[in-house]
Design a protein around this motif. Structure first.
Motif, PDB file in Angstrom:
ATOM      1  N   GLN A 108       0.819  -1.209   0.000  1.00  0.00           N
ATOM      2  CA  GLN A 108       0.000   0.000   0.000  1.00  0.00           C
ATOM      3  C   GLN A 108       0.854   1.260   0.000  1.00  0.00           C
ATOM      4  O   GLN A 108       1.988   1.262   0.495  1.00  0.00           O
ATOM      5  CB  GLN A 108      -0.906   0.024   1.226  1.00  0.00           C
ATOM      6  N   SER A 109       0.285   2.325  -0.541  1.00  0.00           N
ATOM      7  CA  SER A 109       0.897   3.639  -0.467  1.00  0.00           C
ATOM      8  C   SER A 109      -0.209   4.682  -0.399  1.00  0.00           C
ATOM      9  O   SER A 109      -1.377   4.397  -0.676  1.00  0.00           O
ATOM     10  CB  SER A 109       1.800   3.891  -1.673  1.00  0.00           C
ATOM     11  N   GLY A 110       0.192   5.890  -0.029  1.00  0.00           N
ATOM     12  CA  GLY A 110      -0.782   6.956   0.142  1.00  0.00           C
ATOM     13  C   GLY A 110      -1.126   7.115   1.610  1.00  0.00           C
ATOM     14  O   GLY A 110      -0.456   6.571   2.479  1.00  0.00           O
ATOM     15  N   GLY A 111      -2.165   7.838   1.878  1.00  0.00           N
ATOM     16  CA  GLY A 111      -2.564   8.094   3.244  1.00  0.00           C
ATOM     17  C   GLY A 111      -1.853   9.309   3.799  1.00  0.00           C
ATOM     18  O   GLY A 111      -1.142  10.022   3.108  1.00  0.00           O
ATOM     19  N   GLY A 112      -2.062   9.560   5.083  1.00  0.00           N
ATOM     20  CA  GLY A 112      -1.443  10.699   5.737  1.00  0.00           C
ATOM     21  C   GLY A 112      -2.439  11.522   6.514  1.00  0.00           C
ATOM     22  O   GLY A 112      -3.505  11.038   6.903  1.00  0.00           O
ATOM     23  N   LEU A 113      -2.074  12.778   6.726  1.00  0.00           N
ATOM     24  CA  LEU A 113      -2.886  13.707   7.515  1.00  0.00           C
ATOM     25  C   LEU A 113      -3.540  14.726   6.586  1.00  0.00           C
ATOM     26  O   LEU A 113      -2.861  15.312   5.731  1.00  0.00           O
ATOM     27  CB  LEU A 113      -2.002  14.420   8.539  1.00  0.00           C
ATOM     28  N   VAL A 114      -4.828  14.943   6.770  1.00  0.00           N
ATOM     29  CA  VAL A 114      -5.553  15.897   5.940  1.00  0.00           C
ATOM     30  C   VAL A 114      -6.628  16.575   6.791  1.00  0.00           C
ATOM     31  O   VAL A 114      -7.105  15.987   7.773  1.00  0.00           O
ATOM     32  CB  VAL A 114      -6.184  15.182   4.725  1.00  0.00           C
ATOM     33  N   GLN A 115      -6.977  17.779   6.416  1.00  0.00           N
ATOM     34  CA  GLN A 115      -8.042  18.480   7.127  1.00  0.00           C
ATOM     35  C   GLN A 115      -9.407  17.978   6.655  1.00  0.00           C
ATOM     36  O   GLN A 115      -9.550  17.482   5.535  1.00  0.00           O
ATOM     37  CB  GLN A 115      -7.941  19.979   6.899  1.00  0.00           C
ATOM     38  N   ALA A 116     -10.382  18.124   7.506  1.00  0.00           N
ATOM     39  CA  ALA A 116     -11.746  17.746   7.147  1.00  0.00           C
ATOM     40  C   ALA A 116     -12.158  18.467   5.858  1.00  0.00           C
ATOM     41  O   ALA A 116     -11.867  19.652   5.682  1.00  0.00           O
ATOM     42  CB  ALA A 116     -12.713  18.083   8.274  1.00  0.00           C
ATOM     43  N   GLY A 117     -12.801  17.714   4.978  1.00  0.00           N
ATOM     44  CA  GLY A 117     -13.202  18.253   3.694  1.00  0.00           C
ATOM     45  C   GLY A 117     -12.188  17.997   2.596  1.00  0.00           C
ATOM     46  O   GLY A 117     -12.483  18.222   1.413  1.00  0.00           O
ATOM     47  N   GLY A 118     -11.007  17.556   2.978  1.00  0.00           N
ATOM     48  CA  GLY A 118      -9.951  17.302   2.016  1.00  0.00           C
ATOM     49  C   GLY A 118     -10.060  15.946   1.353  1.00  0.00           C
ATOM     50  O   GLY A 118     -11.024  15.198   1.578  1.00  0.00           O
ATOM     51  N   SER A 119      -9.050  15.627   0.541  1.00  0.00           N
ATOM     52  CA  SER A 119      -9.040  14.393  -0.229  1.00  0.00           C
ATOM     53  C   SER A 119      -7.702  13.678  -0.081  1.00  0.00           C
ATOM     54  O   SER A 119      -6.662  14.311   0.129  1.00  0.00           O
ATOM     55  CB  SER A 119      -9.271  14.693  -1.713  1.00  0.00           C
ATOM     56  N   LEU A 120      -7.773  12.374  -0.225  1.00  0.00           N
ATOM     57  CA  LEU A 120      -6.580  11.535  -0.268  1.00  0.00           C
ATOM     58  C   LEU A 120      -6.846  10.387  -1.228  1.00  0.00           C
ATOM     59  O   LEU A 120      -8.005   9.997  -1.436  1.00  0.00           O
ATOM     60  CB  LEU A 120      -6.246  10.953   1.111  1.00  0.00           C
ATOM     61  N   ARG A 121      -5.775   9.839  -1.780  1.00  0.00           N
ATOM     62  CA  ARG A 121      -5.900   8.639  -2.594  1.00  0.00           C
ATOM     63  C   ARG A 121      -4.956   7.570  -2.072  1.00  0.00           C
ATOM     64  O   ARG A 121      -3.764   7.816  -1.900  1.00  0.00           O
ATOM     65  CB  ARG A 121      -5.603   8.905  -4.068  1.00  0.00           C
ATOM     66  N   LEU A 122      -5.516   6.405  -1.844  1.00  0.00           N
ATOM     67  CA  LEU A 122      -4.739   5.243  -1.445  1.00  0.00           C
ATOM     68  C   LEU A 122      -4.523   4.339  -2.654  1.00  0.00           C
ATOM     69  O   LEU A 122      -5.400   4.209  -3.500  1.00  0.00           O
ATOM     70  CB  LEU A 122      -5.458   4.461  -0.349  1.00  0.00           C
ATOM     71  N   SER A 123      -3.349   3.727  -2.680  1.00  0.00           N
ATOM     72  CA  SER A 123      -3.024   2.773  -3.741  1.00  0.00           C
ATOM     73  C   SER A 123      -2.603   1.449  -3.114  1.00  0.00           C
ATOM     74  O   SER A 123      -2.065   1.419  -2.002  1.00  0.00           O
ATOM     75  CB  SER A 123      -1.893   3.304  -4.625  1.00  0.00           C
ATOM     76  N   CYS A 124      -2.821   0.389  -3.863  1.00  0.00           N
ATOM     77  CA  CYS A 124      -2.454  -0.945  -3.394  1.00  0.00           C
ATOM     78  C   CYS A 124      -2.014  -1.734  -4.617  1.00  0.00           C
ATOM     79  O   CYS A 124      -2.825  -1.977  -5.522  1.00  0.00           O
ATOM     80  CB  CYS A 124      -3.649  -1.588  -2.704  1.00  0.00           C
ATOM     81  N   THR A 125      -0.745  -2.117  -4.640  1.00  0.00           N
ATOM     82  CA  THR A 125      -0.180  -2.823  -5.782  1.00  0.00           C
ATOM     83  C   THR A 125       0.113  -4.269  -5.411  1.00  0.00           C
ATOM     84  O   THR A 125       0.704  -4.537  -4.358  1.00  0.00           O
ATOM     85  CB  THR A 125       1.096  -2.133  -6.266  1.00  0.00           C
ATOM     86  N   ALA A 126      -0.304  -5.167  -6.285  1.00  0.00           N
ATOM     87  CA  ALA A 126      -0.165  -6.592  -6.027  1.00  0.00           C
ATOM     88  C   ALA A 126       0.974  -7.198  -6.834  1.00  0.00           C
ATOM     89  O   ALA A 126       1.257  -6.775  -7.961  1.00  0.00           O
ATOM     90  CB  ALA A 126      -1.463  -7.311  -6.372  1.00  0.00           C
ATOM     91  N   SER A 127       1.601  -8.193  -6.243  1.00  0.00           N
ATOM     92  CA  SER A 127       2.600  -8.967  -6.973  1.00  0.00           C
ATOM     93  C   SER A 127       1.891 -10.041  -7.778  1.00  0.00           C
ATOM     94  O   SER A 127       0.719 -10.341  -7.555  1.00  0.00           O
ATOM     95  CB  SER A 127       3.575  -9.601  -5.990  1.00  0.00           C
ATOM     96  N   GLY A 128       2.602 -10.643  -8.697  1.00  0.00           N
ATOM     97  CA  GLY A 128       2.038 -11.765  -9.435  1.00  0.00           C
ATOM     98  C   GLY A 128       1.329 -11.363 -10.709  1.00  0.00           C
ATOM     99  O   GLY A 128       1.108 -10.189 -10.983  1.00  0.00           O
ATOM    100  N   ARG A 129       0.951 -12.369 -11.477  1.00  0.00           N
ATOM    101  CA  ARG A 129       0.369 -12.143 -12.797  1.00  0.00           C
ATOM    102  C   ARG A 129      -1.110 -12.446 -12.868  1.00  0.00           C
ATOM    103  O   ARG A 129      -1.689 -12.417 -13.948  1.00  0.00           O
ATOM    104  CB  ARG A 129       1.105 -13.011 -13.819  1.00  0.00           C
ATOM    105  N   THR A 130      -1.727 -12.722 -11.733  1.00  0.00           N
ATOM    106  CA  THR A 130      -3.142 -13.072 -11.756  1.00  0.00           C
ATOM    107  C   THR A 130      -4.014 -12.031 -11.068  1.00  0.00           C
ATOM    108  O   THR A 130      -5.155 -12.304 -10.729  1.00  0.00           O
ATOM    109  CB  THR A 130      -3.357 -14.437 -11.092  1.00  0.00           C
TER     110      THR A 130
END
Length: 124
Positions: free
Chosen positions: A6-28
């Protein structure tokens, strides 16, 4: 066994935005359903969103519907969680998860592999 980073996340003020990412290993990856869950201090892990293998079906918890969007890019082996209009009650550790049977389930025990978790803190 698939590994999820996973990557992304953190501290943000109310009303703000964030994007989380999740990258998988493998070919399936493209055959997996993926989900996002979160766990706040002293609370159980709860469902946030899930997406089918091709993105055709998406499910959301009522608490995030209309504010969060789950999506995936199978060419990049990555699933995303775009979080808008964040509220202090969204503060939690967020986890991505893979269901290798391709079922976009709403229950945590239905998932076979988990990311390491990432902290999201929303200040008021």
């Amino acid at each position: 066994q698939v590994q999820l980073v996973q990557s992304g996340g953190g501290l943000v003020q109310a009303g703000g935005s964030l994007r989380l990412s999740c990258t998988a290993s493998g070919r399936t990856f493209s055959s997996y359903a993926m989900g996002w869950f979160r766990q706040a201090p002293g609370k159980e892990r709860e469902f946030v969103a899930a997406i089918s293998w091709n993105g055709g079906r998406r499910y959301y918890a009522d608490s995030v519907k209309g504010r969060f969007t789950i999506s995936r890019d199978n060419a990049k082996n990555t699933v995303y969680l775009q979080m808008n209009s964040l509220k202090p009650e969204d503060t939690a550790v967020y986890y991505c998860a893979a269901n290798m049977a391709g079922v976009p389930a709403l229950a945590a025990p239905e998932y076979d592999a988990w990311g390491q978790g990432t902290q999201v803190t929303v200040s008021s």
